[in-house]
Design a protein around this motif. Sequence first.
Motif, PDB file in Angstrom:
ATOM      1  N   GLY A 252     -12.813  43.293  -6.475  1.00 31.16           N
ATOM      2  CA  GLY A 252     -12.846  42.820  -7.850  1.00 31.16           C
ATOM      3  C   GLY A 252     -13.709  41.574  -7.964  1.00 31.16           C
ATOM      4  N   LEU A 253     -14.612  41.549  -8.928  1.00 30.38           N
ATOM      5  CA  LEU A 253     -15.563  40.438  -9.037  1.00 30.38           C
ATOM      6  C   LEU A 253     -15.549  39.815 -10.427  1.00 30.38           C
ATOM      7  N   GLY A 254     -14.336  39.613 -10.944  1.00 32.66           N
ATOM      8  CA  GLY A 254     -14.164  38.809 -12.136  1.00 32.66           C
ATOM      9  C   GLY A 254     -14.155  37.346 -11.738  1.00 32.66           C
ATOM     10  N   ALA A 255     -13.494  36.511 -12.505  1.00 32.13           N
ATOM     11  CA  ALA A 255     -13.466  35.077 -12.193  1.00 32.13           C
ATOM     12  C   ALA A 255     -12.851  34.823 -10.820  1.00 32.13           C
ATOM     13  N   SER A 267     -18.526  29.431   3.660  1.00 28.91           N
ATOM     14  CA  SER A 267     -18.089  29.085   5.012  1.00 28.91           C
ATOM     15  C   SER A 267     -18.960  29.737   6.086  1.00 28.91           C
ATOM     16  N   GLY A 268     -19.820  30.645   5.668  1.00 25.76           N
ATOM     17  CA  GLY A 268     -20.675  31.349   6.622  1.00 25.76           C
ATOM     18  C   GLY A 268     -20.130  32.687   7.066  1.00 25.76           C
ATOM     19  N   ALA A 269     -18.962  33.051   6.569  1.00 29.23           N
ATOM     20  CA  ALA A 269     -18.368  34.335   6.932  1.00 29.23           C
ATOM     21  C   ALA A 269     -19.196  35.484   6.372  1.00 29.23           C
ATOM     22  N   ALA A 270     -19.069  36.656   6.986  1.00 28.40           N
ATOM     23  CA  ALA A 270     -19.721  37.862   6.476  1.00 28.40           C
ATOM     24  C   ALA A 270     -18.822  38.446   5.386  1.00 28.40           C
ATOM     25  N   VAL A 271     -19.318  38.443   4.151  1.00 28.06           N
ATOM     26  CA  VAL A 271     -18.488  38.795   2.996  1.00 28.06           C
ATOM     27  C   VAL A 271     -19.108  39.957   2.233  1.00 28.06           C
ATOM     28  N   ILE A 272     -18.272  40.905   1.836  1.00 26.00           N
ATOM     29  CA  ILE A 272     -18.695  41.986   0.957  1.00 26.00           C
ATOM     30  C   ILE A 272     -17.757  42.009  -0.240  1.00 26.00           C
ATOM     31  N   GLY A 273     -18.319  42.142  -1.427  1.00 23.48           N
ATOM     32  CA  GLY A 273     -17.525  42.237  -2.639  1.00 23.48           C
ATOM     33  C   GLY A 273     -17.767  43.571  -3.313  1.00 23.48           C
ATOM     34  N   ILE A 274     -16.738  44.124  -3.934  1.00 22.70           N
ATOM     35  CA  ILE A 274     -16.890  45.382  -4.656  1.00 22.70           C
ATOM     36  C   ILE A 274     -16.203  45.267  -6.015  1.00 22.70           C
ATOM     37  N   ASP A 275     -16.678  46.044  -6.966  1.00 22.88           N
ATOM     38  CA  ASP A 275     -16.051  46.065  -8.287  1.00 22.88           C
ATOM     39  C   ASP A 275     -16.184  47.453  -8.889  1.00 22.88           C
ATOM     40  N   THR A 276     -15.136  47.889  -9.567  1.00 25.04           N
ATOM     41  CA  THR A 276     -15.148  49.185 -10.229  1.00 25.04           C
ATOM     42  C   THR A 276     -16.192  49.243 -11.331  1.00 25.04           C
ATOM     43  N   TYR A 400     -22.718  42.424  -2.538  1.00 25.70           N
ATOM     44  CA  TYR A 400     -21.671  42.979  -3.393  1.00 25.70           C
ATOM     45  C   TYR A 400     -22.168  44.280  -4.002  1.00 25.70           C
ATOM     46  N   MET A 401     -21.226  45.202  -4.219  1.00 28.29           N
ATOM     47  CA  MET A 401     -21.547  46.554  -4.678  1.00 28.29           C
ATOM     48  C   MET A 401     -20.719  46.867  -5.925  1.00 28.29           C
ATOM     49  N   LEU A 402     -21.363  47.464  -6.916  1.00 30.43           N
ATOM     50  CA  LEU A 402     -20.711  47.781  -8.178  1.00 30.43           C
ATOM     51  C   LEU A 402     -20.408  49.279  -8.283  1.00 30.43           C
ATOM     52  N   GLU A 403     -19.601  49.622  -9.278  1.00 26.19           N
ATOM     53  CA  GLU A 403     -19.131  51.007  -9.469  1.00 26.19           C
ATOM     54  C   GLU A 403     -18.520  51.554  -8.181  1.00 26.19           C
ATOM     55  N   MET A 404     -17.688  50.734  -7.595  1.00 29.22           N
ATOM     56  CA  MET A 404     -17.023  51.061  -6.338  1.00 29.22           C
ATOM     57  C   MET A 404     -15.535  50.733  -6.512  1.00 29.22           C
TER      58      MET A 404
END
Length: 799
Positions: A252-255, A267-276, A400-404
């Motif tokens: 989820g990539l709202g607020a 922080s330098g972490a490997a991060v992936i974000g997804i949103d419907t 980050y990836m959308l429609e997911m």
Amino acid sequence: MRNKANRFLAGLVSAGMLMSMAGCSSSTASSSIDGTYTATNTGFGGDVTMTIVVKDGKITSASAEGDKETSGIGGNAISEFNDGSLGDLSGKDATGDLSIDSYSGATMTSTALKNDLKDISSQITGSSSTEKTAMTAGTYTETVYGNNYSKPFTVSVTLSADSIDDIQVTDIGGETEDIIQTAIDNLIPRIKESQSLAVDSISGATASSSGIKSAVSGAIDEAGGDSSQWYSTVEKKTDTVSIDDYDVVVVGLGAAGMSAYCSAAESGAAVIGIDTAAKVGGTSTNAGGPMAVNPTSEEVQPVEGTADYPVDTAELKSQWMADSGNDSKEECVDVMINDSGETLDWMININGVQFGKLATFMGNKYPVYASYDTSSGTTVTEMYEQALDNASKNNDKDKYMLEMTADKILTDEDGNITGVEAVGQDGTTYEIHAKSVILCTGGYGGSSELTEKYLGSSLHLVGMYQNDGTMIEDAMDNLNAASYNISTPGMAHVVRTTTDLRSTEVEPSHQKTLDAIASSTNVLLVDENGSRFCTGDEVTDITENAYKAGDNYYAIVDQDYMDNVKNNGLDQVYMMLNIQDGSLDRSSLMSQASGTTDTSAMPEGASMPEGSAMPDMSAAGSTDGAMPDFSSMSNSEYYLNTNEPITDLDKIISLGEDLGIVVEADSIEELQEKLGADNLSETITNYNSYAESGNDPEWNKSAENMTAISTTSTKYYAIKATEYCYSTTGGLDVNENIEVLDNDGNVISGLYACGTDSLGVLLGEEQGYIDYGGVAHGWCFTSGKLAGTNAAEYATKQN
């Protein structure tokens, strides 16, 4: 005579034999079609599936389900189909002409039901022709409604004899520009490519998508075609793709999700974000702004000398605990009060999000509400995108990836969090492997099943329909995650009729007349049983307590009241009704820091809640607290004014009756019977006595807001209304580190829940949402930032 009689008798025998033979043939044919038939078509939010059982050639049962359809709208359409209100199919000849009615206000769900029935009828009769009715080539202009409750938008559709050639949105009407743009960019190409209206609506722009589909459907019919023939199935992929080696996955990539993503990436972490959704921001980009306690950034500092600033945090905490009935978690309230200011500074200085000066909100005391500042021309969605893009530069893997759409939390054989499973728009399943998971999915308001389960009634949303609680429920069902105040009432700032009056037969602004009456402080409001449910001296008291009335409540008025509205206009118009369609700027929710209650500078017809202060326009660029020029707003054709005769009120009432949102009766007793509200007569008798004495021993309503209902009126009216919520407010249980706890109070390592997925920790189930100004939004930012930091740290320790 005898010969004639014998010939007549012989004729009867022969006819009887023929009839008997025909009967045998019919019975044989009937038995050959006996069985259970199903069909699925795309509705407003997702699949709508119908099941019909046939026995001896007759329909014995017909039912439908659609878990993704909106509660209170599409959900009601399905319920009414199931109880036969849209047309009772039971007992009908299965090979006959089968039809059902549409449910008003639920066009896409109704269309899905009709297409299901058509498909099943084809299955039964064996007719499966895919040939389409030829159309008259040309360009057709359709005016349709989307997410905005009173302003339509315009679509131009170009058709050939057998194809959909072009679709253009020529006027967005009242739609939010960046939301409808996602439908323009994604839905329209898919309709043209597939030549089908069965393509999925664009998540995050569901209502706008519905409007575009309705426009294409209307154009096809106008061109002489049959729109029901344009719902051919769009095939989905069945592939599974593995995405590996991430530290943090943000769902989820709202607020909340944007904040969590940026914090974890920092922080330098490997991060992936997804949103419907097909865009970032969720409901948050349609909200006014967050709560922040004592930030230090210069640009948001209120005017020097502002009362109650800086905020006394000890006093605020004491007030907060009292307002939540001491049911909120003290350690989480501490996080919100102590960290929200610093979080806003971080949003401004690190992430480039822009806010106006702090102000109070709708009459509340504390200057803690920071509305978004879009005066530079940058939209809130664009601010979020820029923040995410900048954060993604911290690590080459970040993206980050959308429609997911995530549907499951992954774990290993020992129960450790290993990521999430998600499904892409094209049907591809993704297994995203990460050491920690942050849930920021916006609550469960989009699920009629869950709102019925936890709130006991349907929920009308002004927020995003994709926020359906799937991941909250998965955590509870499969990880033993605990909830906290999950049955807290939804976040409501507005009440309206249960179905919007959308008609070109009345003045545009007058479409809101019934809504204005239903949110007035000087009419009698009763629940479904005919009993009062709130004091109602302030509009906020009505909006925040409407849930206590059940699925809906009623505003009760007599003919004298209606005559006065028709001839002299409304004496109240709740400003949120004009804010919702953009007739009044959202910054009107903010109050001047000076706390003035002078309303002389308000635009004509704007009504402030009791005790509210004047709007502050700092978010629009004013720095001195001066009142803005409201002239352009008050002249809007959609701006509903007070003291303006509603000359088309008779038509409004008639349309309201057709929609089921106005019930008319010749007597109080008849009105009570029509509503099934057994307590109404007694309530009116008592209410009248209180109005006459000026004393209300039941609810302590002020005398100036009580007007007796005439017992000799020629007509009585009940206006059916309900609350409209931005989101649900209860969710998972978290601690001060935003870690999700299980039902034994233990931390579920690697799992975090932010924003409205855990907002219940700040509230009380009995008291509901707290309106200090942007509380939910502030929790999104604050809990997201903390969760991102902690999730990244946890993941690092697992390496």
